[in-house]
Design a protein around this motif. Structure first.
Motif, PDB file in Angstrom:
ATOM      1  N   ILE A 509       0.843  -1.198   0.000  1.00  0.00           N
ATOM      2  CA  ILE A 509       0.000   0.000   0.000  1.00  0.00           C
ATOM      3  C   ILE A 509       0.878   1.248   0.000  1.00  0.00           C
ATOM      4  O   ILE A 509       1.917   1.304   0.650  1.00  0.00           O
ATOM      5  CB  ILE A 509      -0.951  -0.009   1.218  1.00  0.00           C
ATOM      6  CG1 ILE A 509      -2.055  -1.048   1.012  1.00  0.00           C
ATOM      7  CG2 ILE A 509      -1.561   1.360   1.461  1.00  0.00           C
ATOM      8  CD1 ILE A 509      -3.025  -0.739  -0.117  1.00  0.00           C
ATOM      9  N   SER A 510       0.439   2.241  -0.722  1.00  0.00           N
ATOM     10  CA  SER A 510       1.161   3.507  -0.834  1.00  0.00           C
ATOM     11  C   SER A 510       1.591   4.033   0.531  1.00  0.00           C
ATOM     12  O   SER A 510       0.779   4.150   1.450  1.00  0.00           O
ATOM     13  CB  SER A 510       0.242   4.537  -1.513  1.00  0.00           C
ATOM     14  OG  SER A 510       0.733   5.846  -1.370  1.00  0.00           O
ATOM     15  N   GLY A 511       2.879   4.306   0.667  1.00  0.00           N
ATOM     16  CA  GLY A 511       3.406   4.932   1.873  1.00  0.00           C
ATOM     17  C   GLY A 511       3.742   3.996   3.010  1.00  0.00           C
ATOM     18  O   GLY A 511       4.326   4.431   4.003  1.00  0.00           O
ATOM     19  N   LEU A 512       3.373   2.709   2.901  1.00  0.00           N
ATOM     20  CA  LEU A 512       3.628   1.804   4.028  1.00  0.00           C
ATOM     21  C   LEU A 512       4.985   1.113   3.895  1.00  0.00           C
ATOM     22  O   LEU A 512       6.016   1.702   4.143  1.00  0.00           O
ATOM     23  CB  LEU A 512       2.486   0.791   4.166  1.00  0.00           C
ATOM     24  CG  LEU A 512       1.116   1.398   4.548  1.00  0.00           C
ATOM     25  CD1 LEU A 512       0.067   0.311   4.732  1.00  0.00           C
ATOM     26  CD2 LEU A 512       1.236   2.243   5.807  1.00  0.00           C
ATOM     27  N   GLY A 513       4.996  -0.158   3.490  1.00  0.00           N
ATOM     28  CA  GLY A 513       6.245  -0.913   3.496  1.00  0.00           C
ATOM     29  C   GLY A 513       6.166  -2.026   4.523  1.00  0.00           C
ATOM     30  O   GLY A 513       5.219  -2.100   5.325  1.00  0.00           O
ATOM     31  N   THR A 514       7.157  -2.884   4.532  1.00  0.00           N
ATOM     32  CA  THR A 514       7.119  -4.086   5.358  1.00  0.00           C
ATOM     33  C   THR A 514       7.012  -3.785   6.843  1.00  0.00           C
ATOM     34  O   THR A 514       6.170  -4.370   7.551  1.00  0.00           O
ATOM     35  CB  THR A 514       8.367  -4.944   5.089  1.00  0.00           C
ATOM     36  OG1 THR A 514       8.437  -5.260   3.694  1.00  0.00           O
ATOM     37  CG2 THR A 514       8.322  -6.230   5.898  1.00  0.00           C
ATOM     38  N   THR A 546       2.523   9.474   6.404  1.00  0.00           N
ATOM     39  CA  THR A 546       2.207   8.104   5.987  1.00  0.00           C
ATOM     40  C   THR A 546       0.698   7.911   5.919  1.00  0.00           C
ATOM     41  O   THR A 546       0.178   7.268   5.006  1.00  0.00           O
ATOM     42  CB  THR A 546       2.820   7.087   6.963  1.00  0.00           C
ATOM     43  OG1 THR A 546       4.238   7.274   6.989  1.00  0.00           O
ATOM     44  CG2 THR A 546       2.499   5.669   6.547  1.00  0.00           C
ATOM     45  N   PHE A 547      -0.014   8.479   6.880  1.00  0.00           N
ATOM     46  CA  PHE A 547      -1.483   8.391   6.874  1.00  0.00           C
ATOM     47  C   PHE A 547      -2.035   9.029   5.606  1.00  0.00           C
ATOM     48  O   PHE A 547      -2.925   8.471   4.953  1.00  0.00           O
ATOM     49  CB  PHE A 547      -2.056   9.094   8.109  1.00  0.00           C
ATOM     50  CG  PHE A 547      -3.561   9.051   8.173  1.00  0.00           C
ATOM     51  CD1 PHE A 547      -4.225   7.946   8.675  1.00  0.00           C
ATOM     52  CD2 PHE A 547      -4.320  10.129   7.720  1.00  0.00           C
ATOM     53  CE1 PHE A 547      -5.623   7.909   8.725  1.00  0.00           C
ATOM     54  CE2 PHE A 547      -5.712  10.108   7.773  1.00  0.00           C
ATOM     55  CZ  PHE A 547      -6.356   8.985   8.271  1.00  0.00           C
ATOM     56  N   GLU A 548      -1.498  10.175   5.242  1.00  0.00           N
ATOM     57  CA  GLU A 548      -1.966  10.864   4.031  1.00  0.00           C
ATOM     58  C   GLU A 548      -1.780   9.994   2.789  1.00  0.00           C
ATOM     59  O   GLU A 548      -2.673   9.892   1.942  1.00  0.00           O
ATOM     60  CB  GLU A 548      -1.205  12.173   3.860  1.00  0.00           C
ATOM     61  CG  GLU A 548      -1.596  12.943   2.593  1.00  0.00           C
ATOM     62  CD  GLU A 548      -0.701  14.130   2.340  1.00  0.00           C
ATOM     63  OE1 GLU A 548      -1.197  15.130   1.777  1.00  0.00           O
ATOM     64  OE2 GLU A 548       0.502  14.066   2.675  1.00  0.00           O
ATOM     65  N   LEU A 549      -0.614   9.339   2.675  1.00  0.00           N
ATOM     66  CA  LEU A 549      -0.304   8.544   1.494  1.00  0.00           C
ATOM     67  C   LEU A 549      -1.067   7.221   1.431  1.00  0.00           C
ATOM     68  O   LEU A 549      -1.331   6.701   0.354  1.00  0.00           O
ATOM     69  CB  LEU A 549       1.196   8.249   1.440  1.00  0.00           C
ATOM     70  CG  LEU A 549       2.127   9.451   1.259  1.00  0.00           C
ATOM     71  CD1 LEU A 549       3.587   9.010   1.344  1.00  0.00           C
ATOM     72  CD2 LEU A 549       1.868  10.146  -0.074  1.00  0.00           C
ATOM     73  N   SER A 550      -1.442   6.671   2.574  1.00  0.00           N
ATOM     74  CA  SER A 550      -2.006   5.318   2.613  1.00  0.00           C
ATOM     75  C   SER A 550      -3.506   5.239   2.858  1.00  0.00           C
ATOM     76  O   SER A 550      -4.157   4.305   2.382  1.00  0.00           O
ATOM     77  CB  SER A 550      -1.293   4.492   3.686  1.00  0.00           C
ATOM     78  OG  SER A 550      -1.513   5.054   4.976  1.00  0.00           O
ATOM     79  N   ALA A 551      -4.058   6.176   3.589  1.00  0.00           N
ATOM     80  CA  ALA A 551      -5.426   6.027   4.103  1.00  0.00           C
ATOM     81  C   ALA A 551      -6.466   5.772   3.017  1.00  0.00           C
ATOM     82  O   ALA A 551      -7.387   4.966   3.186  1.00  0.00           O
ATOM     83  CB  ALA A 551      -5.807   7.262   4.920  1.00  0.00           C
ATOM     84  N   SER A 567     -13.139   4.631  -1.413  1.00  0.00           N
ATOM     85  CA  SER A 567     -11.828   5.158  -1.774  1.00  0.00           C
ATOM     86  C   SER A 567     -11.761   6.671  -1.613  1.00  0.00           C
ATOM     87  O   SER A 567     -10.769   7.281  -2.008  1.00  0.00           O
ATOM     88  CB  SER A 567     -11.475   4.773  -3.213  1.00  0.00           C
ATOM     89  OG  SER A 567     -12.331   5.425  -4.118  1.00  0.00           O
ATOM     90  N   VAL A 568     -12.789   7.257  -1.056  1.00  0.00           N
ATOM     91  CA  VAL A 568     -12.738   8.695  -0.770  1.00  0.00           C
ATOM     92  C   VAL A 568     -11.670   8.924   0.295  1.00  0.00           C
ATOM     93  O   VAL A 568     -11.651   8.269   1.344  1.00  0.00           O
ATOM     94  CB  VAL A 568     -14.100   9.215  -0.275  1.00  0.00           C
ATOM     95  CG1 VAL A 568     -14.009  10.707   0.085  1.00  0.00           C
ATOM     96  CG2 VAL A 568     -15.172   8.987  -1.335  1.00  0.00           C
ATOM     97  N   HIS A 569     -10.756   9.851   0.031  1.00  0.00           N
ATOM     98  CA  HIS A 569      -9.675  10.113   0.975  1.00  0.00           C
ATOM     99  C   HIS A 569     -10.201  10.888   2.175  1.00  0.00           C
ATOM    100  O   HIS A 569     -11.057  11.776   2.024  1.00  0.00           O
ATOM    101  CB  HIS A 569      -8.563  10.910   0.286  1.00  0.00           C
ATOM    102  CG  HIS A 569      -7.262  10.884   1.019  1.00  0.00           C
ATOM    103  ND1 HIS A 569      -7.035  11.648   2.144  1.00  0.00           N
ATOM    104  CD2 HIS A 569      -6.125  10.167   0.804  1.00  0.00           C
ATOM    105  CE1 HIS A 569      -5.800  11.413   2.584  1.00  0.00           C
ATOM    106  NE2 HIS A 569      -5.229  10.524   1.785  1.00  0.00           N
ATOM    107  N   PRO A 570      -9.729  10.587   3.390  1.00  0.00           N
ATOM    108  CA  PRO A 570     -10.195  11.328   4.572  1.00  0.00           C
ATOM    109  C   PRO A 570     -10.076  12.844   4.437  1.00  0.00           C
ATOM    110  O   PRO A 570     -10.880  13.582   5.004  1.00  0.00           O
ATOM    111  CB  PRO A 570      -9.286  10.797   5.689  1.00  0.00           C
ATOM    112  CG  PRO A 570      -8.948   9.408   5.256  1.00  0.00           C
ATOM    113  CD  PRO A 570      -8.825   9.473   3.764  1.00  0.00           C
ATOM    114  N   GLU A 571      -9.081  13.315   3.668  1.00  0.00           N
ATOM    115  CA  GLU A 571      -8.932  14.756   3.496  1.00  0.00           C
ATOM    116  C   GLU A 571     -10.124  15.365   2.766  1.00  0.00           C
ATOM    117  O   GLU A 571     -10.349  16.581   2.845  1.00  0.00           O
ATOM    118  CB  GLU A 571      -7.645  15.067   2.729  1.00  0.00           C
ATOM    119  CG  GLU A 571      -7.654  14.606   1.279  1.00  0.00           C
ATOM    120  CD  GLU A 571      -6.320  14.787   0.572  1.00  0.00           C
ATOM    121  OE1 GLU A 571      -5.328  15.127   1.258  1.00  0.00           O
ATOM    122  OE2 GLU A 571      -6.260  14.560  -0.656  1.00  0.00           O
ATOM    123  N   ALA A 572     -10.906  14.533   2.061  1.00  0.00           N
ATOM    124  CA  ALA A 572     -12.045  15.024   1.290  1.00  0.00           C
ATOM    125  C   ALA A 572     -13.380  14.635   1.906  1.00  0.00           C
ATOM    126  O   ALA A 572     -14.422  14.777   1.260  1.00  0.00           O
ATOM    127  CB  ALA A 572     -11.958  14.497  -0.142  1.00  0.00           C
TER     128      ALA A 572
END
Length: 786
Positions: A509-514, A546-551, A567-572
């Motif tokens: 997922i965008s912004g996360l990683g292992t 990271t929250f912004e990139l992944s949420a 898929s609506v981003h929390p910022e919106a």
């Protein structure tokens, strides 16, 4: 490098069909740490709507062009420090558009080891070289008499030293090298020959024992096959230029003469310089440019092979999921038995077993009884059968069993098991199923990949999934980078359930990683399911960025906030609720009401922060919240009585599943243990330039059997509508066979395939040492041309 952003932006903008402003905006976001999926989905206003394909190309070209700019500065500084940087040279350095062009300009100034030319200069022979160039009417041997010394014994030695100096000058002349390079690219012929005595050992390369074709048009699969033959010391590869030109003065010599200024019928000096030109071509320029062009061909071939692999991988990852239904996975085997695993609708393992319906036990009754017990105990709806050795026998056993069961009957599906053995022995599988024997883990993977191919295949190294050509022959770093990008894009395009996704899936997922993915799973296990996306901020080391990139890519069905399932981003969320308020409805009742939402004017909701693209995306998401972009699940139905290659007859119309798409056509599983090939010319009743225009991995297609060679296990198929059609010449040439997979396993894809026999052995996916399935189609073409 103040001008760098402008130059880079203009170049990339032209290549991806965008404006420099769009490129600059995207570069700014990438430099800030934003990911391609995030930019493509949630920053459309900023980039002007660049999609993920454009952004991936932008990202790759940005790295190359920045390296070019860094090298440009280094070259300029090096030449300047030598006191040799002229205004004209500085302008040419600034105008170089490729690394090769830049290195041509730098070559005369590049620090080098002590060369023959340098030794000649130390012996005082550079003035002799200048004198020969200056006055062509004089006899070079007579001029040489003035330059004899203790180190230069005679005129011959003096002229050899002058020749060495002139050869170096010619080979470092950027204009000359550029013109010769262009000529070679247009005229060079790649010639492959078998090494004497290697005819038998190199039989799989026999199509290239005496082969030649234009360098400029060698397709990827042929280039990589010949390069493999050279690497395995079975073939020699050479570039020939003007070999068939009958003129006494070859074109390359004329080019050198024109650039250097050698008169065709001049004096003794011109005659000497013509000999120098021939010598320069033979000992310096030809070798240098041949190595360069071979490298360029290799890079071009690898780039195409990686592109094909990446596209096939994307198709496989985004294949239709069967959904959350109890599924039985069968990993076929003969002597070692068929491994059985049952998973529930969430993919949780609930039962395992091993049955022995084949030799040497032949316990068909016991095997069927065990399967019936498991089906009834766990309400199994789907049976996934791996497509390795004994797949068809296992499928027949299952079909006979299903025929005896009362409705509702489970549905059987043959699925690719490529990479299952890699997963079974991996640390991921050991962590997921520590108490399960390695041999049974493959059956679990087979069951889960039917439920959700994406969620299961992300656990396997992309190279091991086996949908590429020549994957072991290409640059492994470039391949891994390209495939990782495909996996990232696929996972984020679909989105994942935050409360059920594995760490392997979350890591993509965008912004996360292992590390963060494992932290999320640990937090979930310790504190229970997430009720809202905001609770992600409680995960250790997961910050606001990271929250912004992944949420936006993480879903919570049935959570406290309905929008968390979309898929609506929390910022919106504020914008989404403004839309809901305008409808005078409760959010939960409005979501899915397409007629009401389609009646709204998106422009009304545009504000200073969110533009029309975001508003339209939100409206579409409210219409179909959490929509899955993948297609509807469907399966191929194999023909009854067609179980092995000997059952096939020309003219048969069968249903099958596309397993792999290559540059020359598509491989199709028709249920006979050996994939058939639909040549590119037989894919449609029209010209097809790229097979991906017509099919992709996982498609269910109707095919007609054109030709069968049971002895060599080759099946030629057609998807054209006309009866009896023979394919015309296309991506592979008559008689040509794409190379078998390196390492001898994995079928036509060239990737590891669990349970598959080595090349030449019986069984699905096996290829005879002579090559792949394209030979069947090639032989059909041969007969057509006679």
């Amino acid at each position: 490098m103040a001008a760098e952003p402008v130059q880079i932006a203009r170049t990339i903008a032209q290549e991806i069909g965008a404006t420099p402003a769009q490129v600059n905006a995207a570069v700014g976001l990438l430099d800030e740490g934003a990911t391609v999926p995030f930019i493509a989905r949630y920053r459309k206003e900023v980039t002007g709507g660049l999609d993920d394909t454009q952004l991936r190309t932008l990202e790759e070209r940005l790295a190359y062009l920045r390296e070019l700019e860094a090298r440009r500065a280094s070259v300029r500084n090096s030449i300047d420090s030598q006191g040799k940087l002229t205004d004209d040279l500085a302008a040419r350095i600034a105008g170089a558009t490729t690394k090769a062009e830049l290195e041509d300009l730098y070559l005369p100034f590049k620090p080098k080891r002590r060369t023959k030319a340098q030794i000649a200069r130390e012996r005082g022979l550079e003035p002799l070289a200048d004198a020969i160039l200056a006055d062509r009417a004089k006899v070079p041997a007579e001029l040489a008499a003035a330059y004899l010394s203790e180190e230069v014994a005679d005129a011959k030695a003096a002229l050899e030293g002058a020749r060495d100096i002139l050869v170096e000058r010619f080979s470092e002349n950027a204009d000359l090298v550029g013109r010769l390079r262009a000529h070679m690219k247009a005229k060079a012929v790649l010639r492959a020959k078998v090494i004497a005595g290697k005819e038998e050992a190199g039989a799989k390369f026999r199509d290239y024992f005496d082969h030649s074709e234009r360098w400029s048009s060698v397709p990827s699969h042929r280039a990589l096959a010949m390069l493999r033959g050279r690497n395995e010391e079975m073939l020699t590869l050479d570039l020939e230029v003007d070999a068939d030109d009958p003129s006494p003065v070859k074109p390359v010599e004329r080019i050198i003469a024109q650039v250097v200024g050698i008169a065709p019928a001049g004096g003794p000096g011109d005659a000497f310089l013509r000999d120098v030109a021939r010598w320069a071509w033979r000992v310096k320029l030809s070798l240098h440019l041949s190595v360069e062009l071979m490298g360029e061909m290799t890079e071009r071939a690898e780039e195409e092979a990686i592109r094909v692999f990446a596209r096939n991988l994307k198709d496989l990852l985004l294949a239709a999921p069967a959904g959350s239904r109890a599924t039985m996975g069968l990993d076929p085997g003969i002597r070692t038995g068929v491994k059985v695993a049952v998973v529930d609708g969430t993919g949780k393992l609930v039962a395992t077993s091993t049955i022995y319906p084949f030799q040497p036990r032949n316990d068909v009754a016991g095997a069927q009884a065990e399967l019936v017990r498991l089906i009834r105990a766990h309400n199994v709806e789907l049976i996934a059968i791996g497509n390795g050795t004994a797949s068809r026998e296992t499928e027949k056993l299952t079909a006979d069993l299903i025929g005896l069961l009362p409705p509702p009957k489970p549905l059987k599906v043959v699925v690719s098991e490529a990479g299952a053995s890699v997963y079974s022995a991996s640390a991921v599988a050991a962590a997921e199923m520590p108490d399960i024997d390695v041999s049974l883990r493959g059956a679990v993977s087979i069951a889960r990949r039917l439920q959700d191919p994406l969620a299961e295949l992300v656990k396997i190294e992309p190279k091991s999934i086996g949908v590429g050509q020549y994957q072991h022959d290409v640059d492994q770093s470039r391949l891994a980078k390209a495939l990782d990008a495909v996996v990232e894009d696929a996972v984020n395009a679909v989105g994942v359930d935050l409360n059920t996704a594995s760490a392997s899936l979350l890591a993509r997922i965008s912004g996360l990683g292992t590390a963060l993915a494992e932290a999320i799973v640990a937090h979930r296990n310790a504190n229970g399911p997430f009720r809202t996306r905001k609770q992600l901020m409680d995960v250790p080391r997961l910050g606001a960025r990271t929250f912004e990139l992944s949420a936006g890519f993480l879903r919570i069905p049935d959570g406290a906030e309905p929008l968390d399932a979309s898929s609506v981003h929390p910022e919106a969320y504020g914008l989404a609720k403004k839309i809901v308020a305008a409808c005078g409805r409760d959010l939960r009742t409005l979501m899915g009401d397409a007629s009401t939402l389609q009646a709204l004017d998106p422009a009304v909701f545009v504000d200073d922060r969110f533009g029309l693209p975001t508003v339209k995306d939100i409206l579409r998401e409210l219409e179909k919240p959490g929509r899955d972009p993948r297609p509807q699940f469907k399966t191929a139905t194999f023909a009854e009585g067609v179980e092995k290659i000997s059952d096939l007859r020309p003219g048969m119309v069968l249903e099958g599943t596309v397993t792999n798409v290559a540059a020359f056509g598509a491989f199709v599983d028709i249920g006979v243990h050996q994939d058939g090939l639909v040549h590119i010319s037989a894919l449609a009743d029209r010209f097809v330039k790229d097979p991906h225009e017509v099919v992709k991995a996982g498609d269910v297609v109707k095919v007609r059997v054109v030709e069968v060679d049971a002895q060599r296990k080759r099946i030629a198929l057609s998807m054209r509508k006309e009866d009896g059609t023979r394919p015309a010449a296309g991506g592979t040439r008559p008689g040509e066979r794409p190379m078998p997979p390196k390492g001898g396993s994995g079928g036509p894809s060239g990737g590891p395939g669990k349970g598959r026999p080595p090349a030449g052995a019986p069984g699905r996916g096996a290829e005879p040492a002579g090559g792949a399935l394209a030979a069947a189609m090639a032989e059909a073409m041969k007969r057509r041309q006679k």
